[in-house]
Scaffold this motif. Sequence first.
Motif: not given
Length: 210
Positions: A147, A151, A154, A158-159, A161-162
């Motif tokens: 995670q 973070k 991105t 971009v999300d 978690d995805t």
Amino acid sequence: MTTRVGKKPAAPRKRAYHHGDLRQALVDATLKLIATEDVGAVSLREVARRAGVTAAAPYHHFRDKDALLAAVAEEGYRALNQRMDESLSSIRAPRTDNQLRALARCYVRFAVEHPAHYRVMFRQEWGDEEKYASLHAEGMRAYGRLQELAKETTGGKVDMDTLAFTVWAWVHGLASLWNEGPLRKKTRSDSIEPLLERSVELFVGWVMPK
């Protein structure tokens, strides 16, 4: 030296466990059983037999088979986390591309080197966070790294978690297909390393294009 005719040899003495050793001996016996048979072969009675203790002995540490398997899974996550810590410690931020490479290599290599642990680390039973709190904490510590990396990678575009799910699915699938045999057959190789390196560079290039 002479012995009396007909005298039976003394029965082998069972190993004497010091305080704290029995629990680990049962975990080790479980891992050996999984490696030679499968998770379905695990029972407290069989593990006790292989550890050389009475059938009642495991109940001093584990209430049932799931509790024993949870201890195996937690040990696996703890070892994986330690390896990730050691690998990431040598990488200077903000080289997220090298961090991703390091995490991917750690995950896949751990799964290939410790297949018995790996088989029990993701069982559905561990979804009960309250019942298996310490196991859940170790699992989330490993996932938390993905995670954090997602973070940073991105930058919020971009999300998180995805992307973390996608990275996890990639390394998990690679390791599982190797351990179960299909990738070894397809690559005709005894080592996952060449495929792992090609896959890492391909994936990193996709996630972090220059």
